[in-house]
Design an enzyme around this catalytic site. Structure first.
Site, PDB file in Angstrom:
ATOM      1  N   GLY A 230     -76.674 -23.750 -95.538  1.00 25.53           N
ATOM      2  CA  GLY A 230     -75.643 -22.714 -95.581  1.00 25.53           C
ATOM      3  C   GLY A 230     -74.323 -23.292 -96.014  1.00 25.53           C
ATOM      4  O   GLY A 230     -74.260 -24.382 -96.596  1.00 25.53           O
ATOM      5  N   GLY A 255     -77.759 -25.945-111.426  1.00 17.12           N
ATOM      6  CA  GLY A 255     -76.862 -24.795-111.525  1.00 17.12           C
ATOM      7  C   GLY A 255     -76.711 -23.997-110.243  1.00 17.12           C
ATOM      8  O   GLY A 255     -75.924 -23.041-110.205  1.00 17.12           O
ATOM      9  N   ASP A 258     -73.210 -24.270-108.987  1.00 16.57           N
ATOM     10  CA  ASP A 258     -72.308 -23.596-109.932  1.00 16.57           C
ATOM     11  C   ASP A 258     -72.378 -22.077-109.747  1.00 16.57           C
ATOM     12  O   ASP A 258     -71.356 -21.383-109.842  1.00 16.57           O
ATOM     13  CB  ASP A 258     -72.692 -23.945-111.375  1.00 16.57           C
ATOM     14  CG  ASP A 258     -72.701 -25.444-111.635  1.00 16.57           C
ATOM     15  OD1 ASP A 258     -71.895 -26.155-111.009  1.00 16.57           O
ATOM     16  OD2 ASP A 258     -73.517 -25.899-112.453  1.00 16.57           O
TER      17      ASP A 258
HETATM   18  O1  KDG Z   1     -74.144 -28.533-111.813  1.00 16.63           O
HETATM   19  C1  KDG Z   1     -75.140 -28.595-112.802  1.00 16.63           C
HETATM   20  C2  KDG Z   1     -74.624 -29.528-113.836  1.00 16.63           C
HETATM   21  O2  KDG Z   1     -74.553 -30.797-113.289  1.00 16.63           O
HETATM   22  C3  KDG Z   1     -75.468 -29.569-115.052  1.00 16.63           C
HETATM   23  O3  KDG Z   1     -75.368 -28.342-115.722  1.00 16.63           O
HETATM   24  C4  KDG Z   1     -75.103 -30.707-115.957  1.00 16.63           C
HETATM   25  O4  KDG Z   1     -72.810 -30.154-116.220  1.00 16.63           O
HETATM   26  C5  KDG Z   1     -73.641 -30.987-115.976  1.00 16.63           C
HETATM   27  C6  KDG Z   1     -73.194 -32.309-115.658  1.00 16.63           C
HETATM   28  O5  KDG Z   1     -72.213 -32.695-116.271  1.00 16.63           O
HETATM   29  O6  KDG Z   1     -73.764 -32.978-114.809  1.00 16.63           O
END
Ligand code: KDG
Length: 321
Positions: A230, A255, A258
């Site tokens: 969580g 992702g 993100d």
């Molecule tokens: O959060 C996911 C990212 O780590 C992946 O899309 C790759 O952007 C990236 C990175 O620079 O690690």
């Protein structure tokens, strides 16, 4: 740039990467799939899906690859108005499919076109007008100019959101800690992960301790993400634990964090309170792991809302790649 035309709920900045993903261990001849990803794109896609008008400041190659990436950005409902095209090489990462989030990305991005992002690319009119500006530790790690662009954006933003996203293959603990402690006082929201990031960068042993440390540094709102458990929230008058929403399908963790940041930011700008917006963020990230790659499955806000309410129909997860 037209300031009225470019008034966004959320502006995200950072590098967009080509993703080369395989389900098999890396070896000559294994089949792989191309995707378009990178933390900034994943955040922007989630924010747009959550209902925000989103701009994405990023530098792409001035060729057919850059144009294909721009087409994907538009397809995800993100404005392409803030994109810049330059000669150079598009950054790439290679990854095995990663259901449990255990792998680090293998990068080919040093000197990439995305890392040429700099302070001159940050238009004050656009950044001051945005409801929120999102940047992360990855942008701070890829070049000194990109870090300077993030610092400039933080100074201009009404609400600056920072995701530390510590990547040991891109930066050192010392540099990532310095970026976090420098930017934290300017943040409307900071979204570190526990135990990984906050253990390494803040030397803390609990999510609550991480949140109080960042609040003491001046962060207005803190959301410490604790993986499949969580999220711990701390803000003026708010101290709440938001439990994770169980994932209907677990294919790839890329992702997930993100999606949380993009959804949470969008919903805060659109007027939801912190715990409600965080619950939507948790629901969105739980659905994103059902798709392969950073933007393999981006749920609509209707799907996210249903999942947060426990009424999402499992089986609805399908790739929108
Ligand atoms: O959060 C996911 C990212 O780590 C992946 O899309 C790759 O952007 C990236 C990175 O620079 O690690």
């Amino acid at each position: 740039m037209n300031a009225i035309h470019d008034s966004f709920d959320v502006v995200v900045m950072g590098e967009i990467l080509v993703e080369v993903a395989t389900d098999l261990p890396f070896a000559h001849g294994v089949p792989a799939q191309l995707g378009i990803s990178g933390d900034a794109l994943n955040v922007a896609a989630a924010a747009a899906a959550a209902g925000a008008k989103v701009g994405l400041l990023s530098v792409l190659t001035d060729d057919e690859l850059g144009r294909a990436i721009a087409a994907r950005i538009a397809e995800l409902g993100i404005s392409t108005n803030l994109l810049t095209f330059r000669r150079g090489q598009q950054g790439v990462y290679l990854v095995h499919s990663d259901p449990h989030g255990e792998r680090e990305f293998s990068y080919a991005r040093s000197g990439s076109v995305g890392s040429t992002l700099g302070p001159d690319d940050v238009d004050p009119a656009v950044f001051e007008a945005a409801g929120a500006v999102v940047a992360g530790g990855i942008a701070c790690a890829i070049s000194t100019t990109a870090r300077a662009a993030v610092v400039k954006a933080a100074g201009l933003a009404k609400r600056f959101v920072y995701d530390p996203n510590f990547r040991p293959r891109l930066t050192s603990v010392e540099d990532a800690t310095a970026a976090l402690t420098y930017l934290a006082p300017q943040t409307f929201l900071v979204t570190p992960s526990f135990p990984g990031e906050t253990g390494a960068l803040l030397g803390v042993s609990s999510a609550e301790e991480a949140a109080s440390k960042l609040r003491a540094l001046g962060a207005a709102n803190v959301a410490v993400t604790c993986g499949a458990k969580g999220v711990q929230l701390e803000a003026d008058g708010v101290s709440a634990w938001v439990p994770a929403v169980p994932a209907p399908a677990l294919v790839d963790q890329t992702g997930a964090g993100d999606a949380f940041v993009g959804t949470l930011t969008a919903r805060l700008v659109l007027g939801d309170d912190f715990p409600t917006a965080a619950r939507y963020g948790a629901a969105a990230s739980s659905l994103v792991v059902g798709g392969k790659g950073g933007t393999g499955f981006i749920p609509t806000f209707e799907q996210t809302r249903a999942h947060a309410a426990g009424t999402f129909v499992a089986g609805a997860v399908s790739s929108n790649a």
